[in-house]
Write an enzyme that holds these catalytic residues in place. Structure first.
Site, PDB file in Angstrom:
ATOM      1  N   SER A 203       0.805  -1.223   0.000  1.00 60.24           N
ATOM      2  CA  SER A 203       0.000   0.000   0.000  1.00 60.24           C
ATOM      3  C   SER A 203       0.840   1.276   0.000  1.00 60.24           C
ATOM      4  O   SER A 203       0.488   2.267  -0.631  1.00 60.24           O
ATOM      5  CB  SER A 203      -0.954   0.011   1.198  1.00 60.24           C
ATOM      6  N   HIS A 249       0.774   4.549   4.433  1.00 58.69           N
ATOM      7  CA  HIS A 249       0.097   5.214   3.317  1.00 58.69           C
ATOM      8  C   HIS A 249       0.598   6.647   3.143  1.00 58.69           C
ATOM      9  O   HIS A 249       0.925   7.083   2.031  1.00 58.69           O
ATOM     10  CB  HIS A 249      -1.414   5.214   3.549  1.00 58.69           C
TER      11      HIS A 249
END
Length: 298
Positions: A203, A249
């Site tokens: 991610s 992230h």
């Protein structure tokens, strides 16, 4: 993000945008500054003013000399190649291959490769983590997935974003953005998250590609509203869903955007130097953060 020619018959979408003349079906608002045919980011070759299509460059419309003077280049100065998604395919294959290994070896393999700052591992019966000298975890964890839904979502995202970003940057620059973004996400997670909290997944690198795409869209004057909407939705999910490493992230997003800024806005006369310098500075910053965090933990 690629497409079409400047006559009344050229294909248009419902909003009146023409399609790239080399990639029918890809809407674009950019035209070649020489032939005025619509071109998508895959086909944009940086010119002194605006962009040219590969055919105008290839037919000698430029003013350079020598065998490479008119070689088509991406907006970041990379070479335009026949298979413009090769690295994306390889990255997907690596992630899938690692997932197969996880299914075969299960928890012990995960315990040896996921991102852990500093903790006691029952599976290994030992103290493990980046702070214990296992720096490789900062990178191996970015190729690691345990659940089918997790890898499926990440690989679909990687495939979609890779097909947008890789052709616009070129292979080597795309690899740099992807790996540095993944490393940046791991670094921020290592810095902020609890040292015994494991994390894994691609991610961070994928958010880095989101940041890269936002910068590229701004660079070629695309409509930023859809880009901002996608980023806002992704960040909303990051902070509202349980079990998400928001540090990974955000770290990936920031690093991906910063590296791409250095790649696509580098002055042409010193392009390679500025691009390499940007990547080196980001890498040095991550190393410095990791060293400082390690000292604080040990």
């Amino acid at each position: 993000m690629d497409q079409a020619p400047g006559s009344p018959q050229e294909p248009q979408d419902a909003h009146g945008l023409p399609s790239c003349y080399r990639h029918p079906g890809r809407d674009t608002g950019i035209r070649c500054t020489r032939c005025e045919r619509p071109i998508c980011p895959d086909c944009m070759v940086s010119a002194s003013v605006g962009f040219q299509c590969p055919e105008c460059v290839r037919t000698g419309s430029g003013t350079g000399h020598g065998p490479t003077a008119n070689q088509p280049r991406t907006v970041a100065g990379g070479t335009i190649v026949a298979d413009s998604f090769l690295v994306t395919k390889i990255l997907v294959a690596i992630n899938v291959a690692v997932f197969v290994v996880v299914l075969a070896l299960r928890d012990r393999f995960v315990a040896e490769t996921d991102l852990i700052g500093y903790a006691f591992s029952p599976q290994l019966n030992a103290v493990v983590g980046v702070a214990d000298g296992e720096w490789y975890r900062l990178l191996t964890s970015t190729f690691l997935h345990q659940e089918v839904s997790h890898i499926l979502f990440n690989m679909v995202s990687l495939w979609f974003l890779g097909r947008l970003v890789e052709p616009a940057l070129g292979r080597s620059r795309f690899i740099a953005v992807y790996l540095l973004s993944g490393l940046g996400g791991s670094t921020l997670a290592y810095l902020i998250a609890a040292p015994n909290q494991p994390s894994l997944g691609a991610s961070g690198a994928i958010f880095g590609l989101m940041g890269a795409f936002a910068v590229l869209a701004r660079r070629v004057n695309l409509d930023m509203r859809p880009v901002i909407a996608i980023l806002a939705l992704s960040l909303l999910l990051t902070f509202t869903r349980e079990g998400i490493s928001w540090e990974g992230h955000i770290g990936g997003l920031v690093v991906g955007a910063l590296v791409t800024l250095g790649l696509v806005y580098a002055p042409r006369e010193h392009r390679t130097l500025v691009q390499v310098g940007t990547c080196a500075l980001v890498l040095l910053a991550t190393v410095g953060i990791v060293v400082a965090r390690t000292v604080s933990l040990t």
